[in-house]
Design an enzyme around this catalytic site. Structure first.
Site, PDB file in Angstrom:
ATOM      1  N   ARG A   1      16.312 -53.923  74.411  1.00 40.47           N
ATOM      2  CA  ARG A   1      15.270 -54.039  75.436  1.00 40.47           C
ATOM      3  C   ARG A   1      15.512 -53.028  76.561  1.00 40.47           C
ATOM      4  O   ARG A   1      14.623 -52.282  76.956  1.00 40.47           O
ATOM      5  CB  ARG A   1      15.262 -55.446  76.017  1.00 40.47           C
ATOM      6  CG  ARG A   1      14.950 -56.565  75.045  1.00 40.47           C
ATOM      7  CD  ARG A   1      15.095 -57.890  75.777  1.00 40.47           C
ATOM      8  NE  ARG A   1      14.775 -59.053  74.954  1.00 40.47           N
ATOM      9  CZ  ARG A   1      15.675 -59.759  74.292  1.00 40.47           C
ATOM     10  NH1 ARG A   1      16.949 -59.416  74.330  1.00 40.47           N
ATOM     11  NH2 ARG A   1      15.327 -60.816  73.583  1.00 40.47           N
ATOM     12  N   ILE A   2      16.739 -53.008  77.096  1.00 39.15           N
ATOM     13  CA  ILE A   2      17.016 -52.158  78.259  1.00 39.15           C
ATOM     14  C   ILE A   2      17.043 -50.690  77.839  1.00 39.15           C
ATOM     15  O   ILE A   2      16.456 -49.824  78.499  1.00 39.15           O
ATOM     16  CB  ILE A   2      18.331 -52.588  78.943  1.00 39.15           C
ATOM     17  CG1 ILE A   2      18.153 -53.978  79.572  1.00 39.15           C
ATOM     18  CG2 ILE A   2      18.773 -51.557  79.979  1.00 39.15           C
ATOM     19  CD1 ILE A   2      19.420 -54.594  80.135  1.00 39.15           C
TER      20      ILE A   2
ATOM     21  N   THR B   1      20.613 -49.354  63.216  1.00 40.97           N
ATOM     22  CA  THR B   1      19.717 -48.739  62.222  1.00 40.97           C
ATOM     23  C   THR B   1      18.576 -48.040  62.961  1.00 40.97           C
ATOM     24  O   THR B   1      18.280 -48.378  64.113  1.00 40.97           O
ATOM     25  CB  THR B   1      19.092 -49.840  61.318  1.00 40.97           C
ATOM     26  OG1 THR B   1      18.418 -50.784  62.170  1.00 40.97           O
ATOM     27  CG2 THR B   1      20.173 -50.546  60.508  1.00 40.97           C
TER      28      THR B   1
ATOM     29  N   ARG C   1      28.196 -53.016  80.132  1.00 45.01           N
ATOM     30  CA  ARG C   1      29.445 -53.674  80.494  1.00 45.01           C
ATOM     31  C   ARG C   1      30.545 -52.627  80.500  1.00 45.01           C
ATOM     32  O   ARG C   1      30.552 -51.700  79.682  1.00 45.01           O
ATOM     33  CB  ARG C   1      29.801 -54.781  79.485  1.00 45.01           C
ATOM     34  CG  ARG C   1      28.967 -56.040  79.634  1.00 45.01           C
ATOM     35  CD  ARG C   1      29.300 -56.829  80.879  1.00 45.01           C
ATOM     36  NE  ARG C   1      28.660 -58.134  80.927  1.00 45.01           N
ATOM     37  CZ  ARG C   1      27.458 -58.358  81.469  1.00 45.01           C
ATOM     38  NH1 ARG C   1      26.775 -57.358  81.988  1.00 45.01           N
ATOM     39  NH2 ARG C   1      26.953 -59.574  81.487  1.00 45.01           N
TER      40      ARG C   1
ATOM     41  N   ASP D   1      27.636 -48.902  86.983  1.00 47.74           N
ATOM     42  CA  ASP D   1      27.244 -50.149  87.649  1.00 47.74           C
ATOM     43  C   ASP D   1      28.196 -51.288  87.288  1.00 47.74           C
ATOM     44  O   ASP D   1      28.068 -52.396  87.803  1.00 47.74           O
ATOM     45  CB  ASP D   1      25.812 -50.532  87.254  1.00 47.74           C
ATOM     46  CG  ASP D   1      25.251 -51.670  88.088  1.00 47.74           C
ATOM     47  OD1 ASP D   1      24.581 -52.564  87.518  1.00 47.74           O
ATOM     48  OD2 ASP D   1      25.500 -51.691  89.310  1.00 47.74           O
TER      49      ASP D   1
ATOM     50  N   GLU E   1      36.044 -55.767  87.862  1.00 50.48           N
ATOM     51  CA  GLU E   1      35.119 -55.874  89.008  1.00 50.48           C
ATOM     52  C   GLU E   1      35.180 -57.285  89.605  1.00 50.48           C
ATOM     53  O   GLU E   1      35.459 -58.253  88.870  1.00 50.48           O
ATOM     54  CB  GLU E   1      33.697 -55.521  88.567  1.00 50.48           C
ATOM     55  CG  GLU E   1      33.087 -56.499  87.574  1.00 50.48           C
ATOM     56  CD  GLU E   1      31.702 -56.071  87.070  1.00 50.48           C
ATOM     57  OE1 GLU E   1      30.778 -56.880  87.213  1.00 50.48           O
ATOM     58  OE2 GLU E   1      31.568 -54.949  86.547  1.00 50.48           O
TER      59      GLU E   1
ATOM     60  N   HIS F   1      27.440 -53.572  90.291  1.00 58.92           N
ATOM     61  CA  HIS F   1      26.873 -54.445  89.259  1.00 58.92           C
ATOM     62  C   HIS F   1      25.566 -55.030  89.777  1.00 58.92           C
ATOM     63  O   HIS F   1      25.422 -56.248  89.922  1.00 58.92           O
ATOM     64  CB  HIS F   1      27.858 -55.552  88.883  1.00 58.92           C
ATOM     65  CG  HIS F   1      27.511 -56.201  87.570  1.00 58.92           C
ATOM     66  ND1 HIS F   1      28.428 -56.824  86.779  1.00 58.92           N
ATOM     67  CD2 HIS F   1      26.337 -56.321  86.925  1.00 58.92           C
ATOM     68  CE1 HIS F   1      27.838 -57.321  85.693  1.00 58.92           C
ATOM     69  NE2 HIS F   1      26.562 -57.021  85.772  1.00 58.92           N
TER      70      HIS F   1
HETATM   71  C1  8YV Z   1      23.474 -59.987  86.321  1.00 57.76           C
HETATM   72  C2  8YV Z   1      24.215 -58.945  84.174  1.00 57.76           C
HETATM   73  O1  8YV Z   1      23.392 -59.413  87.590  1.00 57.76           O
HETATM   74  O2  8YV Z   1      22.330 -59.719  83.075  1.00 57.76           O
HETATM   75  C3  8YV Z   1      23.542 -59.535  83.010  1.00 57.76           C
HETATM   76  O3  8YV Z   1      24.247 -59.786  82.006  1.00 57.76           O
HETATM   77  O4  8YV Z   1      25.315 -58.528  84.108  1.00 57.76           O
HETATM   78  C4  8YV Z   1      23.487 -58.822  85.427  1.00 57.76           C
HETATM   79  O5  8YV Z   1      22.135 -58.518  85.150  1.00 57.76           O
HETATM   80  C5  8YV Z   1      24.677 -60.886  86.402  1.00 57.76           C
HETATM   81  O6  8YV Z   1      24.993 -61.434  85.198  1.00 57.76           O
HETATM   82  C6  8YV Z   1      24.374 -61.967  87.441  1.00 57.76           C
HETATM   83  O7  8YV Z   1      25.550 -62.554  87.897  1.00 57.76           O
END
Ligand code: 8YV
Length: 319
Positions: free
Chosen positions: A159-160, A181, A238, A262, A267, A285
């Protein structure tokens, strides 16, 4: 809304904004682990009554926490990443797991593109140049790197990643992607399965894939070398997807042009080596960190919990 009898006991792993805390407290009996002075004693006391865990993407729910809740039914994650949830432990006890996909996709993609622009055009240093008088005393800000028309690699076209690629098309960039794939819906872009080959093809490499055991350090020294001194790395997934020591070595030795990050190992504490580097852009983040998105994430977390306890289908199940 008055509390009905026998509200489900929910273990809240981390804090949420007030607009989430209030409806959660009105609907469930909350036990706030993050406020406990003695975590073990807290879990020993409350663990047996816990039916649900409400957590955050970066906090998750490890095997120890899951084991401390013998009557646990569901783990609801405020975030799309559930890599910090021990899925094996949850699966072994048929514990449901939910996350909050889709509602945060666009904001994370927006920030990824902003990070690319910020890094490539030196915007953080340029702001300081203007603010602190260098423009007056030293003249024009040093020239930076163009983004328009360059080559972008997207590692992970979920998605992202897809939302990032859609945005990059607007910059006239040549887009390639890596995923398990080829995607028939991504025929307009070049599929390059191997991350090293993708990096070698890219000026900007975006890391947008979900983190799991298979993707750990997928961006390794070989990928970083292939991206090279003219390349820039952008990570909104991540930290575990990147070999951070290899990244720091390459940045310090000029073998990688720059990195916009990010997420970080350990962290919110950063490796101090990052702080000495001029060719990095550091973000806390915050990919999903907008009012609109965080409110939608909180609502979806609650919707999953309420659906579970009402015996309705879960809106966004992982398990
Ligand atoms: C969130 C994230 O800010 O969606 C996730 O997995 O790492 C971030 O979008 C975070 O999880 C909120 O605490």
């Amino acid at each position: 809304m008055s509390k009905p009898d026998a509200l489900p006991d929910v273990l809240q792993v981390g804090p949420y904004p007030a607009w989430d805390e209030e409806p959660l407290a009105a609907t469930f009996t909350l036990h706030k682990l993050f406020e406990a002075s003695d975590r073990q004693a807290f879990l020993k006391k409350h663990g047996p009554s816990i039916r649900a865990i409400a957590t955050r993407g970066e906090l998750g729910a490890n095997a120890e926490l899951i084991a401390a809740c013998p009557n646990l039914e569901i783990i609801s994650v405020y975030g799309v990443g559930y890599d910090a949830v021990d899925l094996s432990a949850a699966k072994a006890r048929n514990i449901r797991v939910t996350n909050t996909p889709d509602v945060l996709t666009e904001d994370v993609a927006d920030l990824a593109v902003a990070m690319m622009l910020g890094l490539s055009r030196g915007m953080i240093a340029a702001e300081r140049w203007a603010r602190h008088g260098s423009w007056v005393s030293k003249g024009g800000f040093p020239l930076q790197q163009r983004v328009w028309g360059k080559k972008a690699g997207v590692l992970g076209l979920g998605r992202i990643g897809r939302a990032v690629a859609d945005r990059l098309q607007g910059f006239g960039m040549e887009i390639a992607y890596s995923s398990r794939t080829p995607k028939s819906s991504a025929a307009q872009w070049t599929f390059i399965a191997d991350p090293v080959a993708l990096a070698g093809h890219s000026d900007f490499l975006f890391v947008t894939l979900a983190a799991n055991a298979a993707t750990r350090h997928i961006v390794n020294a070989g990928v970083i070398e292939a991206l090279g001194p003219g390349g820039m790395l952008i990570n909104v997934s991540r930290a575990a997807n990147i070999d951070e020591n290899a990244l720091l070595d390459a940045l310090e030795q000029g073998r990688l042009g720059g990195a916009a990050l990010d997420v970080f190992e350990g962290e919110p504490k950063l490796n101090p080596r990052f702080l000495a580097l001029p060719n990095v852009l550091l973000q806390p983040h915050h990919g999903s960190g907008t009012f609109e998105t965080r409110k939608a994430m909180g609502q979806l977390l609650r919707d999953n919990l309420m659906a579970h306890f009402a015996g309705r289908p879960l809106p966004t199940p992982v398990l």
